[in-house]
Design a protein around this motif. Structure first.
Motif, PDB file in Angstrom:
ATOM      1  N   MET A   1       0.852  -1.161   0.000  1.00 43.05           N
ATOM      2  CA  MET A   1       0.000   0.000   0.000  1.00 43.05           C
ATOM      3  C   MET A   1       0.908   1.238   0.000  1.00 43.05           C
ATOM      4  SD  MET A   1      -2.705   1.222   2.945  1.00 43.05           S
ATOM      5  CE  MET A   1      -3.894  -0.031   2.550  1.00 43.05           C
ATOM      6  N   ASP A   2       0.544   2.228  -0.797  1.00 34.96           N
ATOM      7  CA  ASP A   2       1.288   3.494  -0.804  1.00 34.96           C
ATOM      8  C   ASP A   2       0.461   4.564  -0.096  1.00 34.96           C
ATOM      9  OD1 ASP A   2       3.697   2.896  -2.202  1.00 34.96           O
ATOM     10  OD2 ASP A   2       2.521   2.695  -4.028  1.00 34.96           O
ATOM     11  N   HIS A   3       1.055   5.161   0.932  1.00 34.48           N
ATOM     12  CA  HIS A   3       0.396   6.222   1.681  1.00 34.48           C
ATOM     13  C   HIS A   3       0.979   7.555   1.231  1.00 34.48           C
ATOM     14  CE1 HIS A   3      -0.730   8.812   5.025  1.00 34.48           C
ATOM     15  NE2 HIS A   3      -1.689   7.939   5.263  1.00 34.48           N
ATOM     16  N   PRO A   4       0.139   8.563   0.994  1.00 30.80           N
ATOM     17  CA  PRO A   4       0.657   9.834   0.467  1.00 30.80           C
ATOM     18  C   PRO A   4       1.624  10.562   1.390  1.00 30.80           C
ATOM     19  CG  PRO A   4      -1.663  10.044   1.044  1.00 30.80           C
ATOM     20  CD  PRO A   4      -1.308   8.593   1.178  1.00 30.80           C
ATOM     21  N   GLN A   5       1.588  10.305   2.693  1.00 33.32           N
ATOM     22  CA  GLN A   5       2.466  11.025   3.624  1.00 33.32           C
ATOM     23  C   GLN A   5       3.706  10.234   4.024  1.00 33.32           C
ATOM     24  OE1 GLN A   5      -0.530  11.864   6.599  1.00 33.32           O
ATOM     25  NE2 GLN A   5      -0.456  14.038   6.056  1.00 33.32           N
ATOM     26  N   VAL A   6       3.608   8.916   4.151  1.00 35.51           N
ATOM     27  CA  VAL A   6       4.743   8.135   4.657  1.00 35.51           C
ATOM     28  C   VAL A   6       5.292   7.135   3.657  1.00 35.51           C
ATOM     29  CG1 VAL A   6       4.114   8.427   7.076  1.00 35.51           C
ATOM     30  CG2 VAL A   6       3.240   6.450   5.803  1.00 35.51           C
ATOM     31  N   GLY A   7       4.687   7.055   2.481  1.00 37.69           N
ATOM     32  CA  GLY A   7       5.220   6.161   1.449  1.00 37.69           C
ATOM     33  C   GLY A   7       4.708   4.737   1.554  1.00 37.69           C
ATOM     34  N   ARG A   8       5.549   3.825   1.130  1.00 37.26           N
ATOM     35  CA  ARG A   8       5.181   2.417   1.003  1.00 37.26           C
ATOM     36  C   ARG A   8       5.003   1.749   2.367  1.00 37.26           C
ATOM     37  NH1 ARG A   8       3.125  -0.794  -2.541  1.00 37.26           N
ATOM     38  NH2 ARG A   8       3.873  -2.904  -2.560  1.00 37.26           N
ATOM     39  N   LEU A   9       3.891   1.048   2.524  1.00 35.92           N
ATOM     40  CA  LEU A   9       3.620   0.238   3.723  1.00 35.92           C
ATOM     41  C   LEU A   9       3.489  -1.218   3.292  1.00 35.92           C
ATOM     42  CD1 LEU A   9       0.823   2.427   5.310  1.00 35.92           C
ATOM     43  CD2 LEU A   9       3.157   2.208   6.145  1.00 35.92           C
ATOM     44  N   GLU A  10       4.204  -2.090   3.960  1.00 37.56           N
ATOM     45  CA  GLU A  10       4.065  -3.519   3.707  1.00 37.56           C
ATOM     46  C   GLU A  10       3.180  -4.088   4.809  1.00 37.56           C
ATOM     47  OE1 GLU A  10       7.546  -5.702   2.708  1.00 37.56           O
ATOM     48  OE2 GLU A  10       8.441  -3.975   1.686  1.00 37.56           O
ATOM     49  N   SER A  35       8.676  -3.775  12.390  1.00 37.81           N
ATOM     50  CA  SER A  35       9.052  -3.523  11.003  1.00 37.81           C
ATOM     51  C   SER A  35       9.015  -2.027  10.708  1.00 37.81           C
ATOM     52  CB  SER A  35       8.105  -4.261  10.052  1.00 37.81           C
ATOM     53  OG  SER A  35       6.832  -3.646  10.065  1.00 37.81           O
ATOM     54  N   PRO A  36       9.694  -1.593   9.651  1.00 33.78           N
ATOM     55  CA  PRO A  36       9.600  -0.177   9.269  1.00 33.78           C
ATOM     56  C   PRO A  36       8.155   0.259   9.031  1.00 33.78           C
ATOM     57  CG  PRO A  36      11.415  -1.216   8.109  1.00 33.78           C
ATOM     58  CD  PRO A  36      10.657  -2.312   8.814  1.00 33.78           C
ATOM     59  N   SER A  37       7.337  -0.611   8.479  1.00 34.27           N
ATOM     60  CA  SER A  37       5.939  -0.262   8.227  1.00 34.27           C
ATOM     61  C   SER A  37       5.157  -0.084   9.520  1.00 34.27           C
ATOM     62  CB  SER A  37       5.268  -1.337   7.362  1.00 34.27           C
ATOM     63  OG  SER A  37       5.788  -1.306   6.054  1.00 34.27           O
ATOM     64  N   ALA A  38       5.578  -0.737  10.595  1.00 35.47           N
ATOM     65  CA  ALA A  38       4.884  -0.589  11.883  1.00 35.47           C
ATOM     66  C   ALA A  38       5.118   0.788  12.486  1.00 35.47           C
ATOM     67  CB  ALA A  38       5.353  -1.669  12.852  1.00 35.47           C
ATOM     68  N   GLN A  39       6.219   1.447  12.132  1.00 33.75           N
ATOM     69  CA  GLN A  39       6.531   2.771  12.665  1.00 33.75           C
ATOM     70  C   GLN A  39       5.748   3.871  11.953  1.00 33.75           C
ATOM     71  OE1 GLN A  39       8.613   2.911  15.293  1.00 33.75           O
ATOM     72  NE2 GLN A  39       8.838   0.709  15.144  1.00 33.75           N
ATOM     73  N   LYS A  40       5.357   3.636  10.728  1.00 31.42           N
ATOM     74  CA  LYS A  40       4.767   4.690   9.902  1.00 31.42           C
ATOM     75  C   LYS A  40       3.392   5.178  10.359  1.00 31.42           C
ATOM     76  CE  LYS A  40       7.649   3.724   5.969  1.00 31.42           C
ATOM     77  NZ  LYS A  40       7.724   3.414   4.538  1.00 31.42           N
ATOM     78  N   PRO A  41       2.492   4.347  10.876  1.00 27.11           N
ATOM     79  CA  PRO A  41       1.213   4.894  11.372  1.00 27.11           C
ATOM     80  C   PRO A  41       1.411   5.920  12.479  1.00 27.11           C
ATOM     81  CG  PRO A  41       0.991   2.561  11.015  1.00 27.11           C
ATOM     82  CD  PRO A  41       2.460   2.892  10.859  1.00 27.11           C
ATOM     83  N   ALA A  42       2.419   5.751  13.311  1.00 24.75           N
ATOM     84  CA  ALA A  42       2.702   6.744  14.352  1.00 24.75           C
ATOM     85  C   ALA A  42       3.123   8.068  13.728  1.00 24.75           C
ATOM     86  CB  ALA A  42       3.785   6.225  15.296  1.00 24.75           C
ATOM     87  N   GLN A  43       3.856   8.014  12.611  1.00 30.22           N
ATOM     88  CA  GLN A  43       4.244   9.231  11.910  1.00 30.22           C
ATOM     89  C   GLN A  43       3.012   9.964  11.387  1.00 30.22           C
ATOM     90  OE1 GLN A  43       6.888   7.837   8.858  1.00 30.22           O
ATOM     91  NE2 GLN A  43       8.618   7.575  10.255  1.00 30.22           N
ATOM     92  N   VAL A  44       2.071   9.211  10.850  1.00 38.33           N
ATOM     93  CA  VAL A  44       0.830   9.822  10.339  1.00 38.33           C
ATOM     94  C   VAL A  44       0.053  10.446  11.484  1.00 38.33           C
ATOM     95  CG1 VAL A  44      -1.378   9.378   9.217  1.00 38.33           C
ATOM     96  CG2 VAL A  44       0.680   8.258   8.372  1.00 38.33           C
TER      97      VAL A  44
END
Length: 50
Positions: A1-10, A35-44
């Motif tokens: 999945m590609d998120h417009p703010q944090v990029g690619r999420l696996e 995983s790197p993808s687990a950190q990205k929702p916190a960034q959002v």
């Protein structure tokens, strides 16, 4: 999945059959813990709160 703010999420997903329904499913997407993808929702969430 590609998120417009944090990029690619696996993400992985689980399909859960809802009891008492006519075959309805609840689909839950999630990242592997640590995983790197687990950190990205916190960034959002941080972006939305500022």
């Amino acid at each position: 999945m590609d998120h417009p703010q944090v990029g690619r999420l696996e993400l992985r997903y689980e399909r859960l059959l809802l009891a008492g329904t006519d075959g309805q499913l609840l689909v839950v997407h999630h990242a592997d813990p640590g995983s790197p993808s687990a950190q990205k929702p916190a960034q959002v969430a941080h972006t939305l709160s500022t």
